[in-house]
Design a protein around this motif. Structure first.
Motif, PDB file in Angstrom:
ATOM      1  N   LYS A  27       0.694  -1.192  -0.068  1.00  0.00           N
ATOM      2  CA  LYS A  27      -0.081  -0.269   0.114  1.00  0.00           C
ATOM      3  C   LYS A  27       0.500   1.508  -0.274  1.00  0.00           C
ATOM      4  O   LYS A  27       0.798   1.999  -0.588  1.00  0.00           O
ATOM      5  CB  LYS A  27      -0.949  -0.213   0.894  1.00  0.00           C
ATOM      6  N   ASN A  31       1.284   4.558  -2.979  1.00  0.00           N
ATOM      7  CA  ASN A  31       0.903   5.523  -2.273  1.00  0.00           C
ATOM      8  C   ASN A  31       2.309   6.507  -3.086  1.00  0.00           C
ATOM      9  O   ASN A  31       1.670   7.449  -3.048  1.00  0.00           O
ATOM     10  CB  ASN A  31       1.140   5.478  -1.057  1.00  0.00           C
ATOM     11  N   GLU A  52      -7.284   9.376  -1.818  1.00  0.00           N
ATOM     12  CA  GLU A  52      -8.063   7.506  -1.161  1.00  0.00           C
ATOM     13  C   GLU A  52      -9.158   7.517  -1.645  1.00  0.00           C
ATOM     14  O   GLU A  52      -9.644   6.291  -1.151  1.00  0.00           O
ATOM     15  CB  GLU A  52      -7.246   8.292   0.073  1.00  0.00           C
ATOM     16  N   ARG A  53     -10.189   8.640  -1.322  1.00  0.00           N
ATOM     17  CA  ARG A  53     -11.506   9.096  -0.637  1.00  0.00           C
ATOM     18  C   ARG A  53     -11.593   9.769  -1.717  1.00  0.00           C
ATOM     19  O   ARG A  53     -11.245  10.952  -1.661  1.00  0.00           O
ATOM     20  CB  ARG A  53     -11.797   8.770   0.993  1.00  0.00           C
ATOM     21  N   ARG A  54     -12.392   8.718  -2.468  1.00  0.00           N
ATOM     22  CA  ARG A  54     -13.473  10.199  -3.652  1.00  0.00           C
ATOM     23  C   ARG A  54     -14.262  10.780  -3.473  1.00  0.00           C
ATOM     24  O   ARG A  54     -15.381  10.235  -2.326  1.00  0.00           O
ATOM     25  CB  ARG A  54     -13.669   9.553  -5.024  1.00  0.00           C
ATOM     26  N   PRO A  55     -13.755  12.062  -2.710  1.00  0.00           N
ATOM     27  CA  PRO A  55     -14.736  13.445  -3.006  1.00  0.00           C
ATOM     28  C   PRO A  55     -16.080  12.741  -3.958  1.00  0.00           C
ATOM     29  O   PRO A  55     -16.680  13.002  -4.903  1.00  0.00           O
ATOM     30  CB  PRO A  55     -14.623  14.819  -2.453  1.00  0.00           C
ATOM     31  N   THR A  56     -17.555  13.550  -2.629  1.00  0.00           N
ATOM     32  CA  THR A  56     -19.269  13.494  -3.034  1.00  0.00           C
ATOM     33  C   THR A  56     -19.095  14.476  -4.781  1.00  0.00           C
ATOM     34  O   THR A  56     -19.913  14.314  -5.590  1.00  0.00           O
ATOM     35  CB  THR A  56     -19.874  13.233  -2.294  1.00  0.00           C
ATOM     36  N   PHE A  74      -5.887  13.550   0.833  1.00  0.00           N
ATOM     37  CA  PHE A  74      -7.044  13.111   1.629  1.00  0.00           C
ATOM     38  C   PHE A  74      -7.276  14.816   1.152  1.00  0.00           C
ATOM     39  O   PHE A  74      -6.796  15.978   1.235  1.00  0.00           O
ATOM     40  CB  PHE A  74      -7.293  12.624   2.294  1.00  0.00           C
ATOM     41  N   GLU A  78     -11.118  16.332   5.656  1.00  0.00           N
ATOM     42  CA  GLU A  78     -11.481  15.036   6.070  1.00  0.00           C
ATOM     43  C   GLU A  78      -9.270  14.157   6.658  1.00  0.00           C
ATOM     44  O   GLU A  78      -9.557  13.263   7.153  1.00  0.00           O
ATOM     45  CB  GLU A  78     -12.019  13.866   5.029  1.00  0.00           C
ATOM     46  N   ARG A  81      -9.542  12.906  10.204  1.00  0.00           N
ATOM     47  CA  ARG A  81      -9.886  11.389  10.632  1.00  0.00           C
ATOM     48  C   ARG A  81      -8.809  10.184   9.565  1.00  0.00           C
ATOM     49  O   ARG A  81      -8.874   9.812  10.827  1.00  0.00           O
ATOM     50  CB  ARG A  81     -11.057  11.795  10.050  1.00  0.00           C
ATOM     51  N   HIS A  82      -8.573  10.385   9.124  1.00  0.00           N
ATOM     52  CA  HIS A  82      -7.468   9.356   8.375  1.00  0.00           C
ATOM     53  C   HIS A  82      -6.303   8.924   8.976  1.00  0.00           C
ATOM     54  O   HIS A  82      -5.407   7.930   9.461  1.00  0.00           O
ATOM     55  CB  HIS A  82      -7.226   9.955   6.970  1.00  0.00           C
ATOM     56  N   CYS A  86      -4.644   6.164  10.527  1.00  0.00           N
ATOM     57  CA  CYS A  86      -3.363   5.473   9.400  1.00  0.00           C
ATOM     58  C   CYS A  86      -2.893   4.574   9.799  1.00  0.00           C
ATOM     59  O   CYS A  86      -1.732   4.402  11.247  1.00  0.00           O
ATOM     60  CB  CYS A  86      -2.695   6.850   9.707  1.00  0.00           C
TER      61      CYS A  86
END
Length: 678
Positions: A27, A31, A52-56, A74, A78, A81-82, A86
């Motif tokens: 991973k 990255n 890592e996380r696609r926003p809405t 990120f 957010e 929060r990660h 981590c």
């Protein structure tokens, strides 16, 4: 596998197949590749980022930051929060607050092109003193990258802070070169095996080995420098790690990550804790010296007089010197009146003053609030004007202006073009002939206090003035939490900061207020003031010492015709002894007060027996008990403690003495009877 010969891939393949460690290393390798790709996309300003996380919803690339631990991208909001979960985060690193700062330093250090870096560095180094520290900074590319990244983050408005950070690291580099070679740079020391040498260098430039603290730790002559170097070193290590990732230098990246791990786990024990202990000990028994009220009043009168004089002088002779002098006086007047930080008022923008609220408060939406104000508060609203400026941590803080202030400011603004202030200068208190400079409040205040005949001019500083208003505000009964919060908001800090750092406990308040409570507790009289405030405790009700206590009891009892004297043993005539003997045989206590009427309270037989048992030594020695004796027996016996609470320790003391005298008298009578019989 195609890349099985690569060192990093080989290390991953050596791990157990399907194991947790192997998955985490894969991973992180992905990255790192995504990090290189994203840096390229941001630099070229085209394409899409791999996150890592696609926003809405679709977001700009500026809204994304890399995690300093795993390098995944990120959304800024957010990231915290990660970071909590981590898997690559050091377990001992609990430092959450600078997370975004670390991510920005990591990103900006990789985004700079050589031309941008050179331009920023030239701007930073231009204002520095030409010495050995400057040469050390210029010879280290990692330091210049650190300065450029920091300038991009905080902006050019804080250029002096960037220079200060660089010079601190430059001093450390000079010290490290004394322990190594002259050509060494920070990349040679940001390694695990060099960590102890870095610690020694920090101690060398900030501490005195021959001095120790009260707890036996090393004492620092410059503790704040040691603390600042600890923060800067970690930021510098993150910059070097970012460059290593971009260059594909895995060995250097691992060295830097291990150095950061050592920093997180050992720096506090070796440097920070000792430096903080030194700072704490410096505050012990250090007097809280605040400006004198007479000096503040005298300074205010001088400023008002100077504003009038310099305004007339500027109208007669328009030149930069007169304009600057008037601006410095007005700057000090506004700062001292509002108890603001000097940097806040000196950096007040011209646009903020022009767009200020000019007393037109009585609009429809404020009528309900205005109706609750007193007449004098409504009058003040008409006479004062309000300017809102940016304070510490981007707080919106108010600046109140009186008529003499805004008249002088209007005059200064009307003459800006005449004396040659550049149009590009955005500051209200602009430095003449400067496009981006402004007058410094500290310089202005120092210049003015030297011209006034003050008793302690060195105490007139913006920080001391803020502490002064926070301390003397204790005189006013700010019983409502909202009232105290209004004052804290005006000063631009939180309520907890106001109480902890600004509101000092003056020696006068300590002696006058708290001492009454301590004396009452020492006399065992605290229970009498249940539910009362410190102001309700009067010195007349407190017995200060034994002698005063006995004198007061004599006077109080003698003032009443129904009360008998209760004093320690003195030489008395036969009539006095007979009178005292009769009174003691009644086994009663008269509770005396300043009123004419006294209350008679009989002693119970079990109370007498408890007193004879507890004070048997005093019966043997035929001496009265002291206050400490009474309080000691009160701690040992529940019955005696109850008597002290109900009657007071003085009543117990004198009744015990009466019992001792009765015991002594009975013994004498028995002796006389035996002699007569024989």
């Amino acid at each position: 596998m195609k890349h099985s010969g690569e060192k990093l891939v080989a290390e991953i393949l050596a791990k157990k197949k399907g194991g947790k460690d192997r998955k985490l290393l894969w991973k992180k390798l992905r990255n790192m590749g995504d990090f290189h790709y994203n840096i390229k996309r941001i630099t070229e300003k085209k394409g899409h980022l791999i996150v890592e996380r696609r926003p809405t919803t679709e977001k700009d690339s500026n809204e994304f930051l890399p995690c300093p631990h795993c390098l995944g991208f990120f959304v800024r909001s957010e990231l915290w929060r990660h970071a909590k979960e981590c898997p690559f985060r050091c377990q001992n690193n609990e430092e959450e607050k600078p997370l975004v700062y670390s991510a920005q330093i990591l990103l900006y250090s990789n985004l700079h092109e050589n031309s941008d870096l050179q331009e920023n560095i030239e701007e930073i180094l231009t204002g520095m003193k030409s010495d050995g520290v400057l040469k050390a900074i210029q010879s280290d590319n990692s330091l210049m990258s650190f300065g450029s990244a920091m300038l991009k983050r905080v902006g050019r408005g804080r250029l002096p802070n960037v220079r200060q950070k660089l010079r601190q690291l430059g001093r450390l580099l000079v010290s490290l070169r004394c322990l190594s070679t002259e050509a060494a740079v920070f990349t040679d020391f940001i390694k695990p095996k060099e960590f102890d040498r870095v610690v020694d260098a920090v101690k060398k430039i900030s501490s005195n080995p021959s001095e120790i603290t009260e707890k036996g730790c090393q004492k620092y002559s410059l503790p704040s420098l040691a603390l600042k170097l600890g923060h800067s070193l970690k930021r510098l290590a993150e910059v070097i790690r970012g460059r290593a990732i971009r260059d594909g230098d895995d060995e250097r990246r691992k060295d830097v990550e291990n150095f950061i791990l050592l920093h997180d786990t050992e720096w506090a024990d070796k440097i920070s804790s000792h430096a903080r202990q030194t700072i704490a000990e410096r505050k012990y028994n250090e007097p809280d010296i605040l400006p004198l009220t007479c000096d503040i009043v005298k300074l205010k009168d001088f400023l008002l007089h100077e504003i009038v004089r310099l305004s007339e002088l500027l109208l007669k002779d328009i030149n930069a010197v007169n304009w600057r002098n008037l601006a410095m006086v007005v700057l000090c007047r506004i700062t001292i009146f509002n108890k603001r930080r000097g940097g806040e008022t000196s950096q007040m923008k011209l646009s903020a003053y022009v767009n200020r609220k000019t007393g037109e408060w009585k609009d429809a939406e404020n009528l309900e609030i205005i109706s609750t104000l007193s007449p004098i508060e409504k009058k003040l609203m008409d006479r004062l004007q309000l300017v809102e400026i940016v304070g510490k941590k981007n707080r919106k803080v108010p600046v109140l202006l009186t008529k003499d202030m805004w008249n002088a400011l209007d005059l200064l603004n009307s003459k800006r073009n005449a004396i040659g202030v550049p149009l590009q200068n955005p500051f209200l208190f602009a430095a003449p002939s400067s496009k981006s400079g402004h007058l410094k409040c500290w310089d202005s205040l120092k210049w003015i206090t030297n011209r006034v005949d003050l008793k302690n001019p060195e105490l007139i500083t913006t920080t001391n003035m803020r502490k002064y208003i926070a301390t003397v505000s204790q005189i006013v009964d700010l019983d409502s939490k909202n009232e105290l919060e209004w004052l804290a908001n005006h000063m631009g800090h939180t309520l907890s900061v106001h109480r902890k750092y600004y509101r000092l406990q003056e020696q006068t308040l300590e002696l006058a207020k708290v001492s009454k409570l301590l004396i009452a507790a020492d006399c065992g009289m605290v229970h009498r003031y249940a539910g009362k405030t410190l102001d309700d405790i009067t010195l007349e009700e407190i017995q200060l010492d034994k002698s005063e206590e006995e004198d007061c009891d004599e006077q109080d009892c003698s003032s009443s015709e129904e009360c008998q004297e209760r004093t320690p043993p003195k030489i008395k005539d036969s009539k006095q002894k007979q009178k005292e003997q009769k009174q003691s045989e009644k086994d009663t206590e008269y509770v005396c007060s300043n009123a004419k009427k006294c209350t008679r309270r009989p002693w119970k037989e079990e109370d007498k027996q408890a007193l004879r048992t507890s004070f048997h030594q005093h019966f043997t020695l035929c001496c009265p008990p002291s206050k400490s004796d009474v309080m000691l027996q009160g701690r040992k016996s529940d019955r005696v403690r109850k008597l002290i609470e109900e009657r007071g320790w003085t009543a117990v003391k004198y009744y015990v003495w009466n019992l001792v005298q009765q015991h002594k008298k009975r013994g004498q009578n028995m002796t006389n009877a035996k002699e007569q019989k024989n």
